[in-house]
Scaffold this motif. Structure first.
Motif, mmCIF file in Angstrom:
data_model
loop_
_atom_site.group_PDB
_atom_site.id
_atom_site.type_symbol
_atom_site.label_atom_id
_atom_site.label_comp_id
_atom_site.label_asym_id
_atom_site.label_seq_id
_atom_site.Cartn_x
_atom_site.Cartn_y
_atom_site.Cartn_z
ATOM 1 N N GLY A 1 0.832 -1.200 0.000
ATOM 2 C CA GLY A 1 0.000 0.000 0.000
ATOM 3 C C GLY A 1 0.866 1.248 0.000
ATOM 4 N N PRO A 2 0.220 2.418 -0.117
ATOM 5 C CA PRO A 2 0.946 3.692 -0.166
ATOM 6 C C PRO A 2 1.856 3.935 1.035
ATOM 7 C CG PRO A 2 -1.376 4.020 -0.665
ATOM 8 C CD PRO A 2 -1.219 2.582 -0.285
ATOM 9 N N GLU A 3 1.456 3.446 2.221
ATOM 10 C CA GLU A 3 2.283 3.732 3.415
ATOM 11 C C GLU A 3 3.619 3.003 3.369
ATOM 12 O OE1 GLU A 3 0.078 3.143 7.040
ATOM 13 O OE2 GLU A 3 -1.376 4.647 6.382
ATOM 14 N N LEU B 1 5.059 1.924 0.677
ATOM 15 C CA LEU B 1 5.786 2.518 -0.443
ATOM 16 C C LEU B 1 6.497 3.803 0.003
ATOM 17 C CD1 LEU B 1 6.201 2.096 -3.453
ATOM 18 C CD2 LEU B 1 4.136 3.433 -3.864
ATOM 19 N N GLU B 2 5.777 4.624 0.747
ATOM 20 C CA GLU B 2 6.370 5.870 1.253
ATOM 21 C C GLU B 2 7.551 5.553 2.180
ATOM 22 O OE1 GLU B 2 3.661 8.737 3.058
ATOM 23 O OE2 GLU B 2 5.302 9.522 4.302
ATOM 24 N N TYR C 1 5.987 3.623 -7.403
ATOM 25 C CA TYR C 1 4.838 4.540 -7.546
ATOM 26 C C TYR C 1 3.994 4.209 -8.777
ATOM 27 C CZ TYR C 1 5.262 7.196 -3.363
ATOM 28 O OH TYR C 1 5.215 7.542 -2.033
ATOM 29 N N VAL D 1 1.738 1.287 -8.021
ATOM 30 C CA VAL D 1 0.653 1.506 -7.053
ATOM 31 C C VAL D 1 -0.317 2.598 -7.522
ATOM 32 C CG1 VAL D 1 0.159 2.269 -4.670
ATOM 33 C CG2 VAL D 1 2.029 0.665 -5.105
ATOM 34 N N PHE D 2 0.210 3.674 -8.143
ATOM 35 C CA PHE D 2 -0.645 4.830 -8.479
ATOM 36 C C PHE D 2 -0.858 5.026 -9.974
ATOM 37 C CE2 PHE D 2 1.085 5.988 -4.297
ATOM 38 C CZ PHE D 2 -0.052 6.403 -3.631
ATOM 39 N N SER E 1 1.642 9.297 -10.692
ATOM 40 C CA SER E 1 2.998 9.324 -10.132
ATOM 41 C C SER E 1 3.730 10.589 -10.577
ATOM 42 C CB SER E 1 3.805 8.102 -10.580
ATOM 43 O OG SER E 1 3.167 6.929 -10.161
ATOM 44 N N ILE F 1 2.478 13.333 -8.488
ATOM 45 C CA ILE F 1 3.004 13.244 -7.114
ATOM 46 C C ILE F 1 4.426 13.794 -7.068
ATOM 47 C CG2 ILE F 1 3.733 11.621 -5.289
ATOM 48 C CD1 ILE F 1 1.283 9.875 -6.050
#
Ligand code: FPP
Ligand code: MG
Length: 324
Positions: free
Chosen positions: A199-201, A203-204, A278, A281-282, A287, A290
């Motif tokens: 998930g995004p978290e 990935l971050e 990114y 996921v996005f 991306s 972002i």
């Protein structure tokens, strides 16, 4: 008394905004024409790297040859440039900042050598050349990485500034290269995420640790080396962390949009290895948005420095508009 920050006229602010390539919309930009200070910085950094690295002929020559091969394989020298340009906000004499800048380039190079090993990303091509282990064998590549990491801290210890500042730089850089929210921790998470839906978290976390931490340290170390006040170091850390994050998002994008020939490394590997990226996921378009948003947020941190940070701003823009 002169007010700091000096107030800028609305017209000047509007002109700056319109000049900022990050504010442009439309098709993918053509590569930026880089200003001449990029070349000046690069030459100064390369000369210092030459001085700091043991000669190829030093015993045992095999390790020094491999270290020099990877350090001089054609890297962009982004991290030392960021270090120098952060120092320049506070002092015209940026020569001492070449030491932490080169130390970080050694750490960066070690990380690429180890990242390319068969046990990690298993890559044959880096900066358009055979990777260190392809050229010199796995044992020498592992040891060249170890040696560069060690040389980095010898280099920081030799910086011609006070002992307090040298200790502050060691803390800044070792933390960024380490396991807790640092490069090694991010690398572990990156490997463990392979083939899994993240998930995004997560990935971050991976991007901020694996890549942004060392970029943040490049900028913070430059400011520390120049004797910047603590508030400024903290502000520049925020700038560095955010631009470093944008840099890795851009790296993910380039892996999809550019060729191996353009990148000098195997393009399309992230998808092949089912990496957490990114674009995966996005999607590509989001991306790209972002990366621009993060860069805009980072550059906003530089507002109090006005023209004093113009070079740093230019590098930040380049980091998300680059094509390699
Ligand atoms: C390219 O930098 C490098 C990255 C985008 C960072 C990726 C992170 C790792 C490989 C971490 C590996 C960590 C360990 C501990 C093995 P760049 O575009 O500045 O490269 P250049 O120097 O070739 O221009
Ligand atoms: Mg990797």
């Amino acid at each position: 008394m002169e007010k700091w920050p000096p107030s800028r006229s609305k017209a000047k602010a509007k002109a700056n905004h319109e000049r900022n390539p990050l504010m442009q919309t439309g098709p993918s930009p053509t590569p930026m024409k880089l200003p001449s200070f990029f070349e000046e910085d690069r030459l100064a950094v390369d000369a210092q790297l030459q001085t700091l690295l043991p000669a190829e002929s030093a015993q045992p020559p095999s390790i020094h040859t491999a270290m020099r091969y990877s350090v001089f394989a054609g890297g962009k020298r982004i991290r030392p440039m960021l270090c120098l340009e952060a120092a320049r906000i506070f002092t015209p004499d940026v020569a001492p900042a070449l030491y932490p800048g080169c130390a970080i380039e050694f750490i960066h190079t070690y990380s690429l050598i180890h990242d390319d090993l068969p046990a990690l990303d298993n890559d044959d091509l880096r900066r358009g050349k055979p990777t260190c282990h392809k050229k010199y064998g796995e044992a020498t590549a592992i040891l060249a990485g170890d040696a560069l990491l060690t040389l980095a801290f010898e280099t920081i210890a030799a910086t011609p500034v006070s002992a307090d500042l040298r200790v502050a730089m060691v803390t800044e850089i070792s933390t960024a290269a380490g396991t807790v929210n640092g490069m090694v921790g991010g690398q572990v998470a990156d490997l463990e995420a392979e083939g899994r839906a993240v998930g995004p978290e997560t990935l971050e976390y991976i991007h901020r640790s694996k890549t942004a931490a060392l970029i943040r340290a490049s900028i913070a170390a430059g400011a520390l080396c120049a004797g910047a006040p603590a508030d400024d170091v903290a502000r520049l850390r925020r700038f560095g962390e955010t631009i470093g994050w944008a840099f890795q998002v851009t790296d993910d994008i380039l892996d999809v949009t550019e060729s191996s020939a353009a990148l000098g490394k195997t393009a399309g590997k992230d998808i092949a290895q089912q990496k957490a990226t990114y674009p995966a996921v996005f999607g590509l378009e989001r991306s790209q948005q972002i990366a621009k948003e993060l860069a805009g947020k980072a550059i906003a941190e530089l507002a109090p420095y006005d023209e004093r940070a113009s070079r740093l701003r230019t590098i930040a823009e380049f980091l998300v508009l680059r094509r390699t």
